[in-house]
Design an enzyme around this catalytic site. Structure first.
Site, mmCIF file in Angstrom:
data_model
loop_
_atom_site.group_PDB
_atom_site.id
_atom_site.type_symbol
_atom_site.label_atom_id
_atom_site.label_comp_id
_atom_site.label_asym_id
_atom_site.label_seq_id
_atom_site.Cartn_x
_atom_site.Cartn_y
_atom_site.Cartn_z
ATOM 1 C CG HIS A 137 41.491 34.879 121.377
ATOM 2 N ND1 HIS A 137 40.218 34.655 121.876
ATOM 3 C CD2 HIS A 137 41.592 34.061 120.277
ATOM 4 C CE1 HIS A 137 39.604 33.762 121.137
ATOM 5 N NE2 HIS A 137 40.412 33.387 120.164
ATOM 6 C CB CYS A 189 44.620 30.509 117.841
ATOM 7 S SG CYS A 189 44.907 31.784 116.594
HETATM 8 N N1 CP Z 1 40.742 30.419 117.414
HETATM 9 C C1 CP Z 1 39.569 31.059 117.259
HETATM 10 O O1 CP Z 1 39.196 31.936 118.042
HETATM 11 O O2 CP Z 1 38.836 30.652 116.197
HETATM 12 P P1 CP Z 1 37.491 31.326 115.655
HETATM 13 O O3 CP Z 1 37.852 32.655 115.073
HETATM 14 O O4 CP Z 1 36.966 30.352 114.640
HETATM 15 O O5 CP Z 1 36.543 31.499 116.817
HETATM 16 N N1 NVA Z 2 44.695 37.164 115.501
HETATM 17 C C1 NVA Z 2 43.532 36.534 114.929
HETATM 18 C C2 NVA Z 2 43.003 35.474 115.834
HETATM 19 C C3 NVA Z 2 41.822 34.697 115.290
HETATM 20 C C4 NVA Z 2 41.325 33.652 116.225
HETATM 21 C C5 NVA Z 2 42.482 37.584 114.644
HETATM 22 O O1 NVA Z 2 42.236 38.441 115.505
HETATM 23 O O2 NVA Z 2 41.911 37.573 113.552
#
Ligand code: CP
Ligand code: NVA
Length: 331
Positions: A135, A273
């Site tokens: 990410h 996050c």
């Molecule tokens: N932190 C983040 O990526 O949030 P969303 O899933 O809302 O985009």
């Molecule tokens: N680890 C989480 C992050 C979301 C922003 C997911 O992949 O769902």
């Protein structure tokens, strides 16, 4: 030599030098200042971007949309299931079509290989808005947020990731920290540690930057002198509901609570996050509470709402940092 990222993809931080990452963080602070001062910055007027989401999103989607508009661009959003991609049209074909119409493509979805393939065929910059493995846009916002709270710099700071340390956010934090000379600690059960290959790569990066990587199952050992305690959901998007039971059992001891900050740095901050399960305000949170009897999951509501919590700064900074990433790669 000034840093130029013009025409580059943004797929994972491993592809970038520490100087390039620092450049993006600096640019993010600059865009935040411009926005706060009300200074228009429509530097990419006339360009268009497309956002391809195969998973849901609030922050990432809204950041790309708001940042795109502030930069003067047209933005198209394709929600999960509303394009032909994957079902009736291959990824290389989709990439070649979108690359003829748009100046940049954001992708959120499953395997990292999908976003890498899009990039291979698009002919325009592709940005990774989250895959199973990484990410990276989140990281620029997170590093920017840490700098706001620790203006003396990132180097030498200790970031502890508590919980499911083999997910996309933990992997990306390990890369970001070791590129930037920080001490990364993954704290959780043995079976949820990052992949060994990535740990090896990050330890090599840490050797060059002066950082380090520690994997531990001991909360007490992990949190001593920590500057940041970071957590994320225990079950990520795309994982089956069946894993909740085993995750709760394995991760309950790693729920971030106030006590963990007692031996941390006095100025230590809490990061997440988002979205977070810190109370009963969500359907999933209520369903998990009913089935497993836990009303707060990866962090307590007390920590989430505390003065140490910078989670909404992080969320806001997604917009400034995504603006920086698009500007740097499209200008
Ligand atoms: N932190 C983040 O990526 O949030 P969303 O899933 O809302 O985009
Ligand atoms: N680890 C989480 C992050 C979301 C922003 C997911 O992949 O769902």
């Amino acid at each position: 030599m000034p840093v130029s990222l013009s025409g580059r993809h943004f797929l994972k931080l491993l592809d970038f030098t520490p100087e390039e990452i620092r450049h993006l963080i600096r640019l993010s602070h600059e865009f935040k200042r411009l926005k706060a001062a009300g200074v228009p910055h429509r530097h990419l007027e006339g360009k268009n971007i497309v956002l391809l989401f195969e998973k849901t999103s609030t922050r990432t989607r809204c950041s790309f949309e708001a940042a795109g508009h502030d930069l003067g661009m047209g933005v198209t959003y394709l929600d999960p299931g509303s394009s032909q991609m994957g079902k009736k049209e291959s990824i290389p074909d989709t990439a070649r079509v979108l690359g003829r119409m748009y100046d940049g493509i954001e992708y959120r979805g499953y395997g990292q290989e999908v976003v890498e393939k899009l990039a291979e065929h698009a002919g325009v910059p592709v940005w990774n808005g989250l895959t199973t493995e990484f990410h990276p846009t989140q990281m620029i916002a997170d590093m920017m947020t840490i700098e706001e709270r620790f203006p003396d710099g990132l180097k030498g700071k200790k970031l502890v990731y508590m919980g499911d340390a083999h997910n996309n956010v933990a992997n990306s934090l390990m890369v970001a920290c070791t590129k930037l000379g920080m001490h990364f600690v993954a704290c959780g059960p043995q079976q949820l540690m990052p992949e060994a290959d990535l740990v090896t790569t990050c330890r090599e990066l840490a050797e060059q930057s002066g950082g380090s990587v520690t994997l531990t199952s001991s909360v007490a050992e992990a949190v001593i002198d920590a500057h940041v305690i970071y957590t994320d959901v225990w079950v990520s998007m795309g994982e089956p509901d069946e894993v909740w039971a085993e995750r709760i059992e394995a991760l309950a001891p790693y729920q971030v609570n106030s006590e963990m900050f007692s031996t941390a740095d006095p100025n230590a901050i809490f990061m997440h996050c988002l979205p977070a399960y810190h109370d009963l305000g969500t359907d999933v949170g209520r369903a998990v509470a009913e089935k497993f009897g836990m009303t707060e999951l990866e962090c307590t509501d007390e920590v989430f709402e505390s003065a140490r919590s910078v989670v909404f700064d992080e969320a806001e900074n997604r917009m400034h940092s995504i603006k920086a990433i698009m500007y740097a790669t499209l200008k």
